[in-house]
Design a protein around this motif. Structure first.
Motif, PDB file in Angstrom:
ATOM      1  N   ASN A  28       0.804  -1.220   0.000  1.00  0.00           N
ATOM      2  CA  ASN A  28       0.000   0.000   0.000  1.00  0.00           C
ATOM      3  C   ASN A  28       0.838   1.272   0.000  1.00  0.00           C
ATOM      4  OD1 ASN A  28      -3.089  -0.591   0.330  1.00  0.00           O
ATOM      5  ND2 ASN A  28      -2.047  -2.145   1.547  1.00  0.00           N
ATOM      6  N   TYR A  52      -4.776  -3.284  -8.402  1.00  0.00           N
ATOM      7  CA  TYR A  52      -4.614  -3.440  -6.952  1.00  0.00           C
ATOM      8  C   TYR A  52      -5.023  -4.825  -6.464  1.00  0.00           C
ATOM      9  CZ  TYR A  52      -5.000  -2.428  -1.958  1.00  0.00           C
ATOM     10  OH  TYR A  52      -4.852  -2.457  -0.592  1.00  0.00           O
ATOM     11  N   LEU A  76       2.485  -2.641  -9.384  1.00  0.00           N
ATOM     12  CA  LEU A  76       1.362  -1.744  -9.120  1.00  0.00           C
ATOM     13  C   LEU A  76       1.708  -0.306  -9.500  1.00  0.00           C
ATOM     14  CD1 LEU A  76      -1.475  -1.305  -7.871  1.00  0.00           C
ATOM     15  CD2 LEU A  76      -0.350  -1.006  -5.653  1.00  0.00           C
ATOM     16  N   THR A  88      -7.064   1.339 -11.720  1.00  0.00           N
ATOM     17  CA  THR A  88      -6.261   1.144 -10.509  1.00  0.00           C
ATOM     18  C   THR A  88      -6.780  -0.035  -9.691  1.00  0.00           C
ATOM     19  OG1 THR A  88      -7.606   2.828  -9.375  1.00  0.00           O
ATOM     20  CG2 THR A  88      -5.520   3.538 -10.343  1.00  0.00           C
TER      21      THR A  88
END
Length: 274
Positions: free
Chosen positions: A156, A202, A213, A198
């Motif tokens: 993340n 993800y 990513l 996205t």
């Protein structure tokens, strides 16, 4: 890419002061201009990035020829092009008769998408070997939870490499929030494309998508900048030299690719997430 980006910013009535810096977010992004110069075999990605800008340029100028050409480029380069079609269909459903998209546009684009996907699928079935990376399980590997909490936290952090600088710029340069005064259909289509693109990257998760990513987010990075800029009126052009010397040292540091730069900044910090 820069020309298309510039033309859209001018249509959004962004002044040259901010265009200079917003374009710098493309130039100094470690995974865009320098990345594609270093890896010319990734030409499909940069063509796909341009296709999204061309589609938006066609929509904002109400030039359907631009929109169709952008779609054609997208269909030739990546399967993600299906999200362009889906975004336009949803927009037509939301805005109905007020939409710049006509029913015939949706029919033509759907046929074009179907034909090119059929050709691509036929080629893939007869000329390539199946790769398990593209299985349904691996596409949604995030939900298997067979990774550690630390892997998830690191994962993340990856998007911050590309999106944090533009957020910092907006913190300093935004004037007021202007959601009511924007082209709502353009905003919706851009939002849907960014969210779809996205999200599909993800959900691959830390073990399948991993560091990739960052590259996949960059496929819609210019659109992400445009999306954020649509929300705000920016401050007037003041103190150009002061801001120039304030913003450009961070731009330079940001442009250093975390893995391939001669100055390996992240290893120096012993922050080995890359």
């Amino acid at each position: 890419s820069i020309i298309f980006f510039y033309l859209i910013l001018k249509k959004l009535k962004i002044d040259n002061f901010h265009i200079f810096y917003l374009t710098s977010f493309l130039m100094f992004n470690p995974y865009l201009i320098r990345y594609f110069i270093a890896l010319p075999t990734m030409i499909n990605d940069i063509v796909f990035i341009n296709s999204g800008l061309i589609i938006l340029l066609g929509l904002i100028n109400n030039k359907k020829s631009f929109m169709y050409f952008g779609f054609l480029l997208a269909l030739f380069t990546r399967q993600n092009s299906i999200f362009f079609l889906l975004s336009i269909i949803i927009s037509k459903f939301v805005f109905k008769n007020k939409s710049v998209i006509e029913i015939k546009d949706i029919i033509y684009l759907t046929i074009l998408t179907f034909v090119l996907f059929l050709i691509n699928n036929e080629f893939a079935n007869n000329n390539t070997i199946y790769n398990g990376t593209y299985s349904l399980v691996n596409r949604f590997h995030l939900f298997t939870f067979d990774y550690t909490l630390l892997d998830f936290i690191k994962y993340n952090f990856f998007p911050l490499v590309v999106i944090l600088p533009i957020f910092i710029y907006l913190i300093f340069e935004k004037k007021i929030f202007i959601l009511n005064n924007i082209n709502k259909e353009l905003f919706l289509i851009t939002s849907l494309i960014v969210v779809f693109m996205t999200s599909v990257a993800y959900v691959g998760g830390p073990l399948i998508t991993g560091k990739n990513l960052i590259r996949l987010i960059n496929l819609v990075y210019p659109l992400l900048i445009l999306l954020l800029i649509m929300l705000f009126e920016l401050k007037e052009n003041k103190n150009f030299l002061i801001k120039f010397f304030f913003f450009f040292p961070p731009f330079f540091i940001w442009s250093l690719h975390p893995t391939y730069s001669i100055i390996n900044f992240f290893s120096f910090l012993k922050f080995n997430i890359f």
